[in-house]
Design an enzyme around this catalytic site. Structure first.
Site, PDB file in Angstrom:
ATOM      1  N   LYS A  11      83.970  20.049  37.977  1.00 45.68           N
ATOM      2  CA  LYS A  11      83.726  20.331  36.558  1.00 45.68           C
ATOM      3  C   LYS A  11      84.962  20.890  35.866  1.00 45.68           C
ATOM      4  CE  LYS A  11      78.804  20.252  36.691  1.00 45.68           C
ATOM      5  NZ  LYS A  11      78.473  20.199  38.139  1.00 45.68           N
TER       6      LYS A  11
HETATM    7  C1  LIG Z   1      77.583  19.276  38.611  1.00 42.41           C
HETATM    8  C2  LIG Z   1      77.761  18.901  40.024  1.00 42.41           C
HETATM    9  C3  LIG Z   1      77.270  17.687  40.517  1.00 42.41           C
HETATM   10  C4  LIG Z   1      76.489  16.714  39.657  1.00 42.41           C
HETATM   11  O1  LIG Z   1      77.285  16.171  38.642  1.00 42.41           O
HETATM   12  P1  LIG Z   1      76.587  15.451  37.390  1.00 42.41           P
HETATM   13  O2  LIG Z   1      77.709  15.073  36.490  1.00 42.41           O
HETATM   14  O3  LIG Z   1      75.672  16.458  36.789  1.00 42.41           O
HETATM   15  O4  LIG Z   1      75.862  14.284  37.912  1.00 42.41           O
HETATM   16  C5  LIG Z   1      77.524  17.377  41.838  1.00 42.41           C
HETATM   17  N1  LIG Z   1      78.197  18.223  42.641  1.00 42.41           N
HETATM   18  C6  LIG Z   1      78.677  19.395  42.213  1.00 42.41           C
HETATM   19  C7  LIG Z   1      79.404  20.290  43.162  1.00 42.41           C
HETATM   20  C8  LIG Z   1      78.483  19.778  40.886  1.00 42.41           C
HETATM   21  O5  LIG Z   1      78.958  20.947  40.453  1.00 42.41           O
END
Ligand SMILES: *Cc1c(COP(=O)(O)O)cnc(C)c1O
Length: 462
Positions: free
Chosen positions: A112
């Site tokens: 993220k």
């Molecule tokens: C947010 C997240 C996901 C999922 O990602 P999306 O974009 O919501 O599908 C998967 N793994 C981790 C470690 C995350 O922080």
């Protein structure tokens, strides 16, 4: 470039307006009115470029005239300066035709950061230029919150409030949200699960008095700028495996459908992606939807991959919008039906979705076994989310190279990793003291009025 709502009933906005707004006023999500494409020559030209140079080429067509080229290059450079790997998104090999895209070298050790660090710099630039303040409220299943806090802490024009489900995030995830000392950071532990947090956030956006009063801005994965930032690493990784001359497939650990939707955009832009595989944990609404054509909410069962413990997958609405021939009325109708827990996707729309997406699910046992077997086979330590991806990807290996996205650093989930493989992954040295720091957090009820009152009060104090 204009942005339109997936529900067809909100004003068209520019890139900058869509970014500062987040959710559209009709409850929909902003998408570009058309997807720009890169030619095979332009894609080939990304080979050997830095991540930042590639990011500029891939994202530039989407931002229109919001920034000059020099301004946008500066924003990108500042966004990725705090990553601890020169490649930003390095690719490692797991098996003859299976690769892992390590997306966890940013400041909070999860993918993220790619989007959030960029959004922080975009907001800072735009708000300073407009001489405006905003209140950012985000809902998190764990990783979005810390990434948002890290991106916005200390900025003059922003207050950032993060709602997380009390007791349902890992200790490290919680510490990352509750230990920053900046006065503009507010961590809120909500009595409920992630879907409750996300629902409260949507309710705040739909309360226009509140929304306009505090100048609410959203940075959840519904924000188009976040999706856009994530498109870049599909290009950089595919090009290093031979695109545009060779096809590449991706498997993506999925919760809110943001990351995998970015892959779909990369494909629409002309990147030769063969398969895009949705990987879910036991909270498998997306896998069930792909199998049955019915999108049906069930309760969330907490798992060892908590950032994917989701039943309402916000960004899936963007895929539905395309699958329904960009008919906002049809999407609005489905979302109305979802209030009763379920909707059925038309046969035509399901065919379109299946043209682009495959899916699979990993149980808790399979996730544990994959952490152990990947370590034995390659010495790579997978976080539980990445392990869900690897497990699902294994069923799709073939002639086309497969890239599985590693979405978090294993040290963010030390208990789960230790239980699976018997060794405890260590935090990187620069974060080692975090567990000893004091926490600052406010417990809040699952109640809209109480939340809004708290946010107004905190802003008034600043
Ligand atoms: C947010 C997240 C996901 C999922 O990602 P999306 O974009 O919501 O599908 C998967 N793994 C981790 C470690 C995350 O922080």
């Amino acid at each position: 470039m204009k942005y339109i709502s997936t529900r067809g009933n909100a004003p068209e906005l520019s890139f900058e307006e869509a970014m500062l707004t987040g959710l559209a006023r009709d409850g929909g999500l902003y998408v570009p009115e058309s997807i720009p494409t890169l030619s095979a020559e332009e894609i080939a030209g990304l080979a050997g470029k830095s991540y930042e140079e590639a990011a500029f080429v891939v994202m530039r067509p989407f931002v229109g005239d919001a920034f000059t080229d020099e301004e946008f290059k500066g924003i990108i450079a500042r966004a990725y300066a705090n990553f601890r790997h020169d490649a930003r998104a390095p690719l490692v090999q797991l098996a003859p035709n299976h690769y892992l895209l390590e997306l966890f070298h940013g400041p909070t050790l999860a993918f993220k950061d790619f989007a959030m660090q960029l959004i922080g710099q975009l907001f800072q630039f735009s708000l300073a230029r407009r001489n405006e303040r905003v209140t950012i409220v985000g809902a998190t299943s764990g990783d979005t919150g810390s990434a948002a806090i890290e991106a916005f802490r200390g900025l003059d024009n922003v207050d950032v409030f993060i709602l997380f489900p009390h007791g349902r995030v890992s200790d490290i995830q919680r510490k990352q949200m509750t230990t920053p000392e900046d006065a503009n950071v507010h961590a809120l532990a909500l009595d409920g699960d992630f879907d409750d947090c996300q629902a409260k956030l949507k309710d705040m956006f739909n309360d226009f008095d509140f929304r306009d009063g505090v100048k609410l801005a959203g940075v959840n994965s519904i924000n188009w700028a976040r999706v856009l930032a994530q498109v870049v690493y599909y290009f950089t990784s595919a090009v290093s495996l031979g695109a545009p001359y060779r096809k590449v497939s991706f498997t993506v650990p999925t919760g809110n459908f943001g990351d995998i939707f970015a892959g779909y955009i990369a494909k629409k832009m002309g990147l030769p992606i063969d398969r895009l595989v949705i990987a879910t944990n036991q909270n498998d609404i997306l896998h069930r939807t792909m199998e049955t054509g019915a999108y049906t909410k069930e309760g969330v069962t907490p798992s060892i991959s908590p950032s994917m413990d989701i039943q309402v997958s916000s960004n899936f609405e963007r895929a539905l919008f395309d699958a329904y021939g960009r008919d906002g009325g049809a999407v609005a109708q489905l979302m109305e039906e979802l209030k009763d827990g379920s909707f059925a996707i038309s046969q035509g729309a399901m065919e379109t979705l299946r043209e682009h997406f495959d899916s699979g699910r990993a149980s808790e046992e399979e996730t544990n076994a994959t952490i152990a077997s990947a370590f034995t086979a390659t010495s790579e330590v997978l976080c539980p989310h990445s392990a869900v991806g690897v497990k699902v990807a294994n069923a799709y290996l073939g002639e086309v190279p497969m890239v599985t996205l590693a979405t978090a650093h294993p040290a963010k989930f030390p208990d789960a990793v230790e239980a699976a493989m018997g060794a405890r992954p260590a935090l990187p040295p620069h974060m080692a003291d975090m567990m000893d720091k004091d926490e600052r957090v406010t417990r809040v009820p699952n109640d809209l009025g109480a939340l809004e009152a708290l946010i107004k009060e905190r802003i008034a104090q600043r």
